[in-house]
Design an enzyme around this catalytic site. Structure first.
Site, PDB file in Angstrom:
ATOM      1  N   TRP A  19       7.320  31.009  -1.900  1.00  0.00           N
ATOM      2  CA  TRP A  19       8.308  29.755  -1.547  1.00  0.00           C
ATOM      3  C   TRP A  19       8.649  29.450  -2.995  1.00  0.00           C
ATOM      4  CZ3 TRP A  19      10.989  26.738   1.541  1.00  0.00           C
ATOM      5  CH2 TRP A  19      12.166  25.075   0.810  1.00  0.00           C
ATOM      6  N   MET A  20       9.966  28.997  -3.320  1.00  0.00           N
ATOM      7  CA  MET A  20      10.376  27.869  -3.795  1.00  0.00           C
ATOM      8  C   MET A  20      11.226  26.843  -3.698  1.00  0.00           C
ATOM      9  SD  MET A  20      13.262  29.114  -6.967  1.00  0.00           S
ATOM     10  CE  MET A  20      11.923  30.219  -8.433  1.00  0.00           C
ATOM     11  N   ASN A  21      10.851  25.535  -4.601  1.00  0.00           N
ATOM     12  CA  ASN A  21      12.267  24.326  -4.405  1.00  0.00           C
ATOM     13  C   ASN A  21      12.448  23.956  -5.721  1.00  0.00           C
ATOM     14  OD1 ASN A  21       9.345  22.799  -2.799  1.00  0.00           O
ATOM     15  ND2 ASN A  21      10.925  21.016  -3.353  1.00  0.00           N
ATOM     16  N   ASP A  22      12.039  22.955  -5.889  1.00  0.00           N
ATOM     17  CA  ASP A  22      12.648  22.251  -7.375  1.00  0.00           C
ATOM     18  C   ASP A  22      12.500  22.619  -8.754  1.00  0.00           C
ATOM     19  OD1 ASP A  22      13.263  20.511  -4.789  1.00  0.00           O
ATOM     20  OD2 ASP A  22      12.221  18.819  -6.335  1.00  0.00           O
ATOM     21  N   SER A  40       7.278  17.704  -8.070  1.00  0.00           N
ATOM     22  CA  SER A  40       8.198  17.856  -9.520  1.00  0.00           C
ATOM     23  C   SER A  40       7.918  16.932 -10.742  1.00  0.00           C
ATOM     24  CB  SER A  40       9.741  18.097  -8.702  1.00  0.00           C
ATOM     25  OG  SER A  40       9.659  18.680  -8.036  1.00  0.00           O
ATOM     26  N   GLU A  42      15.799  11.172  -4.947  1.00  0.00           N
ATOM     27  CA  GLU A  42      14.509  12.223  -5.773  1.00  0.00           C
ATOM     28  C   GLU A  42      14.956  12.666  -6.675  1.00  0.00           C
ATOM     29  OE1 GLU A  42      14.431  14.237  -2.219  1.00  0.00           O
ATOM     30  OE2 GLU A  42      12.441  14.002  -1.810  1.00  0.00           O
TER      31      GLU A  42
HETATM   32  C1  FRU Z   1      12.767  17.556  -3.897  1.00  0.00           C
HETATM   33  C2  FRU Z   1      11.512  16.802  -3.557  1.00  0.00           C
HETATM   34  C3  FRU Z   1      10.888  16.057  -4.621  1.00  0.00           C
HETATM   35  C4  FRU Z   1       9.569  16.790  -4.334  1.00  0.00           C
HETATM   36  C5  FRU Z   1       9.150  17.650  -4.617  1.00  0.00           C
HETATM   37  C6  FRU Z   1       8.483  18.520  -3.447  1.00  0.00           C
HETATM   38  O1  FRU Z   1      13.008  18.571  -3.554  1.00  0.00           O
HETATM   39  O2  FRU Z   1      11.181  16.592  -2.261  1.00  0.00           O
HETATM   40  O3  FRU Z   1      11.055  15.336  -4.126  1.00  0.00           O
HETATM   41  O4  FRU Z   1       9.074  16.209  -5.709  1.00  0.00           O
HETATM   42  O5  FRU Z   1      11.085  17.735  -3.817  1.00  0.00           O
HETATM   43  O6  FRU Z   1       8.153  20.061  -2.854  1.00  0.00           O
END
Ligand code: FRU
Length: 492
Positions: A36-39, A99, A223
């Site tokens: 998985w990847m997010n920010d 993040s 965020e």
């Molecule tokens: C935004 C967020 C950030 C947090 C991170 C957690 O997408 O909710 O605020 O640092 O993702 O994965």
């Protein structure tokens, strides 16, 4: 010293990542090495390379205790994975390394600032996650967490700020050599705000001022803030959670807005003059910017939507992509985004059509593909022109469409037929600026996504698509007749 947790993640991602075939990933967009990847995090230029870190859970294609994945690039488009940089392995980040951002210290070390999530027992006996800001210092591959972490906690915040939502520090170096960072928080009613912190050495941090308060205008908690000067203006970019739709400008859910104004550095005061949405598509969130060595302000976002991020299969080898890096500028008071100019170097096999009449459905020789760039401009050939549509990722069963309706100046992206079996968000419509009846679109496709830059970057539309790769048709359609100029390139 690398912890057991980090070594385990590194061993796992190396094996798993090697099992994913190149053609099962996008060609020039970054995906997680595994899982998985997010920010995007820690987007920076260090020792002659662009570094991109990202919110990362290597073990599954779903969100989990956050690590930081890591990749480097010389052109912002081709990325080489490095071993994961951070794992949740200390008391102050045992529930996740959220993040944050990065910069180069004067002694040549790379400084990461991130949110440590840890557990805290409440007075009523319940255990809740709290968020603090932490540091790690390294050489571009291995990072040591700072002994005095956390460096910012709720104690540093103004009265009434929540200890449960305080995160996403974005740091930069000031001209006088001191350091600043912007992070987000909220009050008990969950109303978001962006706060400024300063430090003489990058390690000892203090609260300075509140830069902006939501006042319940745009969603709840904010965020992933970013704060920088651009073309004579000061920009505060934030990603509000839980927005309520407003006309065609703001869609419900999590999105990204840009507050534009001026900044009095002495007083650490930001004065807001205007607000705009950053991307009008479906999948764009939590962007972060850097300044390139040649002075360009470049932004990368997470190419996903939180509301549709948990509906996929456990079997997927990866989930989550970053957008193309986009060069930012301001024109007529609006934030303009263009794909980084490095993309032009990847153009192959140009195909060009000038002054084509599109009336009804139309296909053009040599115009197809899923890793392509299309530059097209359309103007009315007949006064009664009422619709122009471009379809891509198309075969008999599938297509994704962008539709322009000149009478109402609206643009719509529609991915209903893009291979999803779930009731995701499939459509978005917004008001296009510019001359009514005329539109120019730059469409960039990379296997699993479409990024559309409207009227020379004045507005952008980003969406992921899940369509089988064999659906690679591109076609055009008009009700009435339009004149179209088109350039098409394969992107290699
Ligand atoms: C935004 C967020 C950030 C947090 C991170 C957690 O997408 O909710 O605020 O640092 O993702 O994965």
């Amino acid at each position: 010293m690398n912890s057991q947790e980090l070594l385990k993640a590194r061993a796992y991602e190396e094996t798993k990542g090697a099992q994913i075939r190149g053609e099962d990933r996008p060609a020039f967009h970054l995906t997680p090495r595994a899982g998985w990847m997010n920010d995007p995090n820690g987007f920076s230029y260090y020792k002659g390379m662009y570094h991109m870190f990202y919110q990362y859970y290597p073990y599954k294609p779903f969100w989990g205790p956050m690590h930081w994945g890591h990749a480097v690039s010389t052109d912002l488009l081709h990325w080489t994975y490095l071993p994961a940089a951070l794992a949740p392995d200390r008391l102050f980040d045992s529930k996740g390394c959220f993040s944050g951002s990065a910069l180069t210290l004067p002694d040549g070390r790379h400084l990461l600032m991130y949110t440590g999530v840890s557990e805290e027992q409440q007075e009523d006996g319940r255990v809740k996650d709290i968020q603090t800001q932490c540091l790690a210092v390294g050489d571009g591959e291995n990072y040591d967490k700072y002994e005095q972490n956390p460096v910012l906690t709720v104690k540093d915040l103004p009265e009434g700020c929540s200890r449960f939502d305080f995160r996403d520090p974005k740091i930069w170096r000031e001209e006088d050599g001191s350091y600043s960072c912007v992070a987000v928080g909220c009050d008990e009613s969950h109303d978001g705000r962006a706060m400024l912190f300063t430090s003489g050495d990058g390690f000892d941090w203090h609260f300075r001022s509140e830069l902006a308060v939501n006042g319940k205008r745009f969603g709840r908690m904010w965020e992933c803030p970013d704060f920088f000067a651009l073309d004579g203006k000061q920009l505060l970019i934030v990603s509000p959670q839980d927005m309520l739709a407003q006309g065609l400008e703001i869609a419900s859910g999590n999105g990204v807005i840009c507050l534009m104004g001026s900044y009095d550095r002495e007083r650490a005061a930001f004065t807001e003059e205007s607000v705009q949405v950053v991307d009008y598509g479906i999948d764009f969130y939590a962007p972060q910017t850097l300044e390139t060595p040649d002075g360009r302000r470049v932004m990368v976002g997470w190419m996903q939507n939180w509301d549709t991020s948990s509906l996929h299969s456990e079997q997927d080898p990866w989930f989550g992509q970053l957008t193309l890096p986009r060069e930012l500028s301001i024109r007529d008071g609006r934030l303009i985004q263009k794909p980084v100019r490095e993309l032009e170097q990847l153009r192959r096999n140009p195909v060009s059509y000038q002054d084509v009449t599109v009336s009804g459905a139309c296909r053009l020789d040599g115009v197809r593909g899923r890793r392509v760039e299309l530059e097209l401009s359309v103007s009315p050939r007949e006064e009664n022109f009422s619709l122009f549509e471009i379809r891509f990722a198309e075969d008999e069963r599938f297509h994704t469409a962008v539709r322009y309706r000149p009478s109402v100046s609206e643009l719509e992206v529609d991915r209903r037929y893009s291979g999803t079996r779930r009731a995701l968000i499939h459509q978005r419509t917004f008001s296009v600026l510019g001359d009514p009846g005329k539109i120019s679109l730059r469409v960039i496709l990379d296997r699993f996504s479409a990024e559309i830059f409207v009227n020379d970057g004045e507005q952008t539309v980003t969406t992921t698509i899940y369509t089988d790769q064999t659906a690679d048709g591109i076609s055009f359609y008009a009700d009435g007749a339009v004149r179209m100029d088109l350039n098409k390139y394969d992107i290699e």
